[in-house]
Scaffold this active site. Structure first.
Site, PDB file in Angstrom:
ATOM      1  N   GLU A  87      10.195   6.385   3.484  1.00  0.00           N
ATOM      2  CA  GLU A  87       8.815   5.928   4.254  1.00  0.00           C
ATOM      3  C   GLU A  87       9.486   4.969   5.689  1.00  0.00           C
ATOM      4  O   GLU A  87       8.833   3.927   5.972  1.00  0.00           O
ATOM      5  CB  GLU A  87       8.449   4.972   3.387  1.00  0.00           C
ATOM      6  N   ASP A 122       4.093   9.035  -7.481  1.00  0.00           N
ATOM      7  CA  ASP A 122       4.231   7.319  -7.026  1.00  0.00           C
ATOM      8  C   ASP A 122       3.251   6.512  -7.688  1.00  0.00           C
ATOM      9  O   ASP A 122       2.335   6.233  -7.260  1.00  0.00           O
ATOM     10  CB  ASP A 122       3.699   7.415  -5.576  1.00  0.00           C
ATOM     11  N   GLU A 145      -1.490  -0.900  -8.566  1.00  0.00           N
ATOM     12  CA  GLU A 145      -1.812  -0.230  -7.335  1.00  0.00           C
ATOM     13  C   GLU A 145      -2.797   0.822  -7.124  1.00  0.00           C
ATOM     14  O   GLU A 145      -3.659   0.827  -6.577  1.00  0.00           O
ATOM     15  CB  GLU A 145      -0.632   0.356  -6.574  1.00  0.00           C
TER      16      GLU A 145
END
Length: 724
Positions: free
Chosen positions: A312, A386, A414
């Site tokens: 990332e 993820d 999340e």
């Protein structure tokens, strides 16, 4: 001035408000409430136990903390101080310490258990039925853990006779919270306010919350904290910030907690005026060695570095033509003389979009097995994508026989409703830990791989991405506290069950009323599956909104493909799902043959993973006899209905839960039901544009307009990584 009678009346009101059950609580005390014991027999047992407490003299350190914890517990549960020193007639009722600290610890049955318990284990035993209860450990930290164990059981309403004798030590040696906290106090993927670390006022000002945080962690056996975000800022390695980190480390040390930092890989360039961060450059190696020496000079028990590299956009060794092993070994060599470790994250993917992002970590790391220093742990997420609501276990577990692996789980939610949804992650953690990897040999599980037992390793690591923030109740959602608690309990013993954790946490957090405990534990037991049903059922994944990850976005496309939803579900008029078999990306080949064979056929693949591994037609027959489309619709519908059941269960507890927390959870469950309906409506209306099939008659039909759902924007949703 208040008159004496009015003053006495005011004092009486205050005392009554403290002691009466059902008064409002703000959640700050977490599972360490030590509420007044209403059961006379239990109160009598606790009182008798605390009538003569013998422990080493200490004005500071772990024994001082232990003494204060006993006082807190006694004041809370009994309304009085414990008796320190021999009690009535010179009798000791509770004796705590190490054999070296106390002459009274001369029982051979106790001494013989200590050699195998290490620095953190403990023994709880009453060798003489009429004698004192002993908490014995090899170190003061072990004695502190043993004391917390005793107080947990007493607070939960248990009789010591039912759990003694026992000896216990952690199955995993490093049990670490990862804070994704930035130096400006924002928290990436944080949903409970700002970072609790006030870097600006450190080191001179130590917020009392820091000690309360350390106490909460110690109570469940967490012994490490990474203070900073994995998307690292090199400033944390500068002298002013090292001094700030030292202040926290000094405060945490008596609680058995080590401090770790995240290392930005190109820090020698950003801070050291070097033109390179090449891990094989001798100047770079010297820079990191000197930096490690500087940190350890300030913090002698510094735990080491956590590193996110070449992922990332974060810099890493591949920027300089080197491997992950080259980069990890550079830092490992720097901290090794001091006993430090490096946790090198396996969450990597290159700038080039792969055939299947689920494969990339395995493809990059397995060829390097055996190339890493002994003090390097490859930190692997529970699944290969993820932190999705449900993923199969990561294929790296068991695939690197020469390299220790650490498990990374996400405590902050999340992708599971953030801080508005009630979801027990104890069930998710248990599902991963119990997964049979069949490597290095059947019936190896993820738990037996990471705790070192399959490979005979001494050191082991389990990490959890923290959900802690400045909200008064620490975690935003009152039930988010469970997930922090569950991480600690499972990191200590990864073979514990979610049912045991639900029962224990409920008793500590809300009380021991049998009907209430039964209702809440039943609610918790199904909460994870419920969230999956209304968001990503049957193996669907990565359907959330872009960037903020809040709510549904199955239509998200454009930009980097593997950051979109359409890349993963691949829905069209012919079917839906990601083919990861040998006719597709071949990701299944990364698992042991026993696993790959069981999951390779859509007819035998567990339906919870069907669309993760297989692309199937909308009319594919399911185990229920229904088509895939009907099963998908009814599963979404069931998830929404189950949230309604959760609301009704909670509503039935009114009057048995303090009003403040009851009201908070009631409001949040109402939000969760609306969000579940939002997920169901938007996902099914979207997928229907491809299936072109009607909704089953025995479900509540989706409502709303698909284009309106697609237009929703949330630019200020919490937890987004700042752009400045």
């Amino acid at each position: 001035m208040m008159k004496p009678n009015l003053c006495r009346m005011a004092l009486l009101i205050v005392l009554l408000s403290i002691s009466l059950p059902g008064v409002a609580e703000d959640g700050y005390q977490l599972w360490l409430r030590y509420a007044r014991v209403g059961n006379p027999d239990q109160a009598n047992r606790i009182e008798n136990l605390l009538e003569g407490v013998i422990l080493p003299e200490a004005q500071a350190g772990s024994y001082a903390i232990l003494r204060e914890e006993l006082s807190r517990a006694s004041r809370g549960m009994l309304g009085r101080e414990p008796v320190f020193g021999p009690g009535a007639n010179g009798v000791a009722t509770l004796v705590i310490g190490t054999p070296a600290d106390l002459d009274l610890l001369d029982k051979e049955s106790v001494r013989s258990a200590l050699p195998g318990l290490g620095n953190e284990g403990y023994v709880l035993e009453r060798p003489d039925p009429n004698g004192p209860l002993l908490i014995v450990a090899n170190t003061p930290i072990g004695a502190l853990y043993g004391t917390f164990h005793l107080l947990r059981n007493l607070q939960a309403g248990l009789n010591p006779a039912d759990f003694l004798p026992l000896s216990e030590s952690p199955r995993i040696t490093r049990r670490i919270l990862n804070h994704w906290d930035n130096l400006d106090r924002t928290v990436e993927r944080g949903y409970a306010g700002f970072s609790i670390w006030d870097w600006h006022r450190l080191p001179g000002y130590l917020d009392t919350r820091y000690a309360d945080y350390a106490r909460a962690n110690a109570s469940v056996g967490i012994n490490g904290t990474v203070l900073t975000n994995v998307n690292a800022n090199a400033l944390v390695l500068t002298p002013p910030y090292i001094e700030k980190a030292k202040a926290l480390a000094d405060l945490f040390r008596p609680y058995g907690i080590r401090v770790y930092l995240t290392a930005r890989f190109n820090a020698p360039m950003e801070l050291g005026d070097l033109e390179t961060a090449d891990p094989l450059d001798e100047r770079v190696r010297t820079w990191w060695k000197n930096k490690a020496d500087e940190i350890y000079e300030a913090i002698p028990d510094f735990g080491g570095f956590l590193v996110k590299a070449n992922s990332e956009g974060q810099p890493g060794p591949q920027n300089f033509g080197r491997t992950h092993a080259d980069g990890a070994n550079l830092l490992a060599d720097a901290v090794a003389p001091h006993g430090g470790i490096v946790m090198w994250r396996a969450f990597v993917y290159s700038a080039d979009v792969p055939v299947d992002r689920a494969k990339q970590a395995y493809d990059e790391f397995v060829p390097l097995d055996g190339s890493f220093r002994d003090n390097v742990f490859i930190q692997v997420k529970n699944g290969p994508i993820d932190f999705q609501p449900r993923e199969p276990f990561h294929p790296l577990f068991g695939a690197m026989e020469k390299t220790p692996l650490a498990l990374e789980v996400q405590i902050t939610q999340e992708y599971l409703g953030q801080a508005t949804n009630l979801v027990s992650l104890a069930s998710l953690f248990e599902d991963c830990l119990d997964a049979p990897t069949h490597r290095p040999f059947p019936p190896s599980t993820v738990a037996s791989v990471i705790d070192g037992s399959d490979y005979g390793r001494g050191e082991s690591v389990m990490a959890g991405v923290s959900n802690v923030g400045t909200d008064r109740n620490w975690t935003g959602h009152p039930f988010g506290q469970l997930n922090w608690f569950a991480f600690g309990r499972l990191a200590w013993d990864p073979h514990r069950t979610s049912g045991e954790i639900h029962d224990e946490w409920t008793r500590l957090t809300f009380g021991t009323d049998a009907g209430m405990v039964a209702a809440i534990t039943e609610l918790l037991a199904g909460s994870w599956e419920t969230a999956i049903r209304y968001s990503t059922p049957l193996g669907l994944h990565h359907l959330m909104g872009r960037s903020h990850h809040y709510g549904p976005g199955p239509w998200v496309e454009g930009g980097r493909p593997d950051w979109t939803a359409v890349y993963y579900h691949r829905a069209d008029t012919a079917g839906i799902g990601f083919d990861r078999t040998r006719t597709g990306s071949r990701a299944l080949d990364q698992y042991a043959p026993e696993v790959a064979e069981a999951w390779s056929d859509p007819r035998s693949c567990p339906e919870r993973y069907l669309l993760w591994f297989h692309r199937v037609e909308w009319t594919h027959p399911m185990g229920s006899g229904r088509t895939l489309w009907d099963e998908l619709c009814l599963t979404y519908d069931r998830g929404v209905k189950e949230v309604g059941d959760m609301r009704r269960t909670w509503a039935g507890l009114e009057g048995r839960i303090d009003p403040e927390r009851f009201g908070q959870v009631s409001q949040l469950l109402a939000i969760q039901e609306k969000e579940a309906q939002w997920w169901k409506n938007s996902c099914l209306l979207y997928f229907q544009t491809f299936s072109r099939m009607d909704f089953p008659p025995d479900m509540v039909r989706p409502e709303g307009d698909l284009e309106e759902y697609k237009s929703l924007q949330f630019p200020y949703a919490p937890g987004i990584q700042p752009s400045w």
